[in-house]
Design a protein around this motif. Structure first.
Motif, PDB file in Angstrom:
ATOM      1  N   THR A   4     -41.449 -31.614  -0.200  1.00  0.00           N
ATOM      2  CA  THR A   4     -40.430 -31.947  -1.191  1.00  0.00           C
ATOM      3  C   THR A   4     -40.922 -33.070  -2.093  1.00  0.00           C
ATOM      4  O   THR A   4     -40.805 -32.996  -3.324  1.00  0.00           O
ATOM      5  N   LEU A   5     -41.492 -34.109  -1.507  1.00  0.00           N
ATOM      6  CA  LEU A   5     -42.010 -35.223  -2.300  1.00  0.00           C
ATOM      7  C   LEU A   5     -43.138 -34.761  -3.224  1.00  0.00           C
ATOM      8  O   LEU A   5     -43.205 -35.170  -4.387  1.00  0.00           O
ATOM      9  N   ILE A   6     -44.003 -33.895  -2.740  1.00  0.00           N
ATOM     10  CA  ILE A   6     -45.098 -33.366  -3.564  1.00  0.00           C
ATOM     11  C   ILE A   6     -44.544 -32.550  -4.730  1.00  0.00           C
ATOM     12  O   ILE A   6     -45.028 -32.667  -5.866  1.00  0.00           O
ATOM     13  N   LEU A   7     -43.531 -31.734  -4.473  1.00  0.00           N
ATOM     14  CA  LEU A   7     -42.922 -30.942  -5.555  1.00  0.00           C
ATOM     15  C   LEU A   7     -42.312 -31.841  -6.626  1.00  0.00           C
ATOM     16  O   LEU A   7     -42.494 -31.594  -7.827  1.00  0.00           O
ATOM     17  N   TYR A   8     -41.598 -32.880  -6.207  1.00  0.00           N
ATOM     18  CA  TYR A   8     -40.988 -33.769  -7.194  1.00  0.00           C
ATOM     19  C   TYR A   8     -42.054 -34.535  -7.985  1.00  0.00           C
ATOM     20  O   TYR A   8     -41.938 -34.704  -9.198  1.00  0.00           O
TER      21      TYR A   8
ATOM     22  N   ALA B 235     -29.367 -32.279  -5.534  1.00  0.00           N
ATOM     23  CA  ALA B 235     -30.316 -32.957  -4.642  1.00  0.00           C
ATOM     24  C   ALA B 235     -29.933 -34.428  -4.459  1.00  0.00           C
ATOM     25  O   ALA B 235     -30.002 -34.958  -3.344  1.00  0.00           O
ATOM     26  N   LEU B 236     -29.514 -35.090  -5.530  1.00  0.00           N
ATOM     27  CA  LEU B 236     -29.088 -36.491  -5.412  1.00  0.00           C
ATOM     28  C   LEU B 236     -27.898 -36.622  -4.464  1.00  0.00           C
ATOM     29  O   LEU B 236     -27.830 -37.547  -3.651  1.00  0.00           O
ATOM     30  N   THR B 237     -26.962 -35.685  -4.564  1.00  0.00           N
ATOM     31  CA  THR B 237     -25.808 -35.681  -3.667  1.00  0.00           C
ATOM     32  C   THR B 237     -26.263 -35.572  -2.218  1.00  0.00           C
ATOM     33  O   THR B 237     -25.806 -36.325  -1.352  1.00  0.00           O
ATOM     34  N   HIS B 238     -27.170 -34.658  -1.956  1.00  0.00           N
ATOM     35  CA  HIS B 238     -27.608 -34.428  -0.572  1.00  0.00           C
ATOM     36  C   HIS B 238     -28.466 -35.569  -0.034  1.00  0.00           C
ATOM     37  O   HIS B 238     -28.404 -35.868   1.165  1.00  0.00           O
ATOM     38  N   VAL B 239     -29.223 -36.229  -0.890  1.00  0.00           N
ATOM     39  CA  VAL B 239     -29.964 -37.412  -0.437  1.00  0.00           C
ATOM     40  C   VAL B 239     -28.958 -38.490  -0.028  1.00  0.00           C
ATOM     41  O   VAL B 239     -29.137 -39.150   0.999  1.00  0.00           O
ATOM     42  N   GLY B 240     -27.896 -38.630  -0.798  1.00  0.00           N
ATOM     43  CA  GLY B 240     -26.841 -39.582  -0.424  1.00  0.00           C
ATOM     44  C   GLY B 240     -26.211 -39.238   0.919  1.00  0.00           C
ATOM     45  O   GLY B 240     -25.899 -40.132   1.714  1.00  0.00           O
TER      46      GLY B 240
ATOM     47  N   VAL C 148     -34.856 -51.785   0.364  1.00  0.00           N
ATOM     48  CA  VAL C 148     -35.001 -50.707  -0.614  1.00  0.00           C
ATOM     49  C   VAL C 148     -34.116 -51.036  -1.817  1.00  0.00           C
ATOM     50  O   VAL C 148     -32.911 -51.177  -1.680  1.00  0.00           O
ATOM     51  N   ASN C 149     -34.726 -51.154  -2.987  1.00  0.00           N
ATOM     52  CA  ASN C 149     -34.003 -51.500  -4.193  1.00  0.00           C
ATOM     53  C   ASN C 149     -34.103 -50.323  -5.162  1.00  0.00           C
ATOM     54  O   ASN C 149     -35.125 -50.127  -5.827  1.00  0.00           O
ATOM     55  N   VAL C 150     -33.043 -49.501  -5.214  1.00  0.00           N
ATOM     56  CA  VAL C 150     -33.084 -48.302  -6.056  1.00  0.00           C
ATOM     57  C   VAL C 150     -33.051 -48.646  -7.541  1.00  0.00           C
ATOM     58  O   VAL C 150     -33.520 -47.856  -8.359  1.00  0.00           O
TER      59      VAL C 150
ATOM     60  N   ASP D  68     -38.252 -39.145 -10.751  1.00  0.00           N
ATOM     61  CA  ASP D  68     -38.860 -40.275 -10.028  1.00  0.00           C
ATOM     62  C   ASP D  68     -37.808 -41.032  -9.216  1.00  0.00           C
ATOM     63  O   ASP D  68     -38.048 -41.409  -8.070  1.00  0.00           O
ATOM     64  N   GLY D  69     -36.635 -41.250  -9.811  1.00  0.00           N
ATOM     65  CA  GLY D  69     -35.559 -41.930  -9.074  1.00  0.00           C
ATOM     66  C   GLY D  69     -35.105 -41.119  -7.881  1.00  0.00           C
ATOM     67  O   GLY D  69     -34.870 -41.655  -6.800  1.00  0.00           O
ATOM     68  N   LEU D  70     -34.999 -39.818  -8.066  1.00  0.00           N
ATOM     69  CA  LEU D  70     -34.646 -38.915  -6.968  1.00  0.00           C
ATOM     70  C   LEU D  70     -35.715 -38.961  -5.888  1.00  0.00           C
ATOM     71  O   LEU D  70     -35.408 -39.075  -4.698  1.00  0.00           O
ATOM     72  N   GLY D  71     -36.979 -38.892  -6.292  1.00  0.00           N
ATOM     73  CA  GLY D  71     -38.075 -38.941  -5.320  1.00  0.00           C
ATOM     74  C   GLY D  71     -38.082 -40.234  -4.522  1.00  0.00           C
ATOM     75  O   GLY D  71     -38.278 -40.236  -3.306  1.00  0.00           O
TER      76      GLY D  71
END
Length: 167
Positions: free
Chosen positions: A93-97, A137-142, A159-161, A27-30
């Motif tokens: 991607t969002l649907i998969l997560y 994936a988290l690395t690449h989102v960054g 945006v408040n992560v 969820d955090g990644l999404g």
């Protein structure tokens, strides 16, 4: 158009267990992916910080591949799609997560032992998804968040992560 998942993080799980913890990581990644990719312009999508690096669209494709692999390993039945546009890659991607997170919340912890990542020559326990596909994936989102800032289009304000919402 149907609203995409992860505009905000879903409510907290009622109990702490292995599958809920992994679900919350997804969820955090999404959430980070949703807002990191929201409102990208053509120049952001084409941006690469140097000639040998991936551009943002190539990163989006790679993140889709990572999401598909994680989803598949943990019981998903999605079919891999040949996607080439920012809109398609973002949506799928969002649907998969979201699918993966929902499935994890319903899965008993002991079921995790039955899932293995089948590499080209050997099998790996699901643990490798955490330090592999999910961490990658988290690395690449960054990277996407940084690159869009460099190309002049920072992530939307508010945006408040930590809280998982946008004010």
């Amino acid at each position: 158009m149907t609203e995409l998942p992860y505009q905000s993080i879903p409510p907290l799980p009622e109990e702490i267990n292995s599958t809920n913890i992994i679900s919350r990581m997804i969820d955090g990644l999404g959430f980070r992916y949703y807002w990191g990719t929201e409102g990208l312009r053509t120049e952001d999508i084409d941006f690469r910080p140097e000639k040998d690096s991936r551009n943002t669209l190539e990163l989006l494709g790679h993140i889709y591949d990572l999401a598909f692999a994680a989803n598949k390993v943990l019981g998903g039945n999605a079919t891999k799609k040949d996607l080439s546009s920012y809109i398609e890659l973002r949506k799928e991607t969002l649907i998969l997560y979201k699918d993966l997170s929902d499935r994890l919340r319903e899965m008993p912890d002991e079921d995790l032992e039955n899932y293995n990542y089948m590499g080209s020559a050997q099998s790996f326990p699901f643990w490798y998804l955490l330090n592999g596909q999910i961490a990658d994936a988290l690395t690449h989102v960054g990277q996407i968040v940084s690159w869009r800032r460099i190309s002049g289009n920072p992530q939307p304000k508010g945006v408040n992560v930590f809280l998982g919402r946008k004010s």
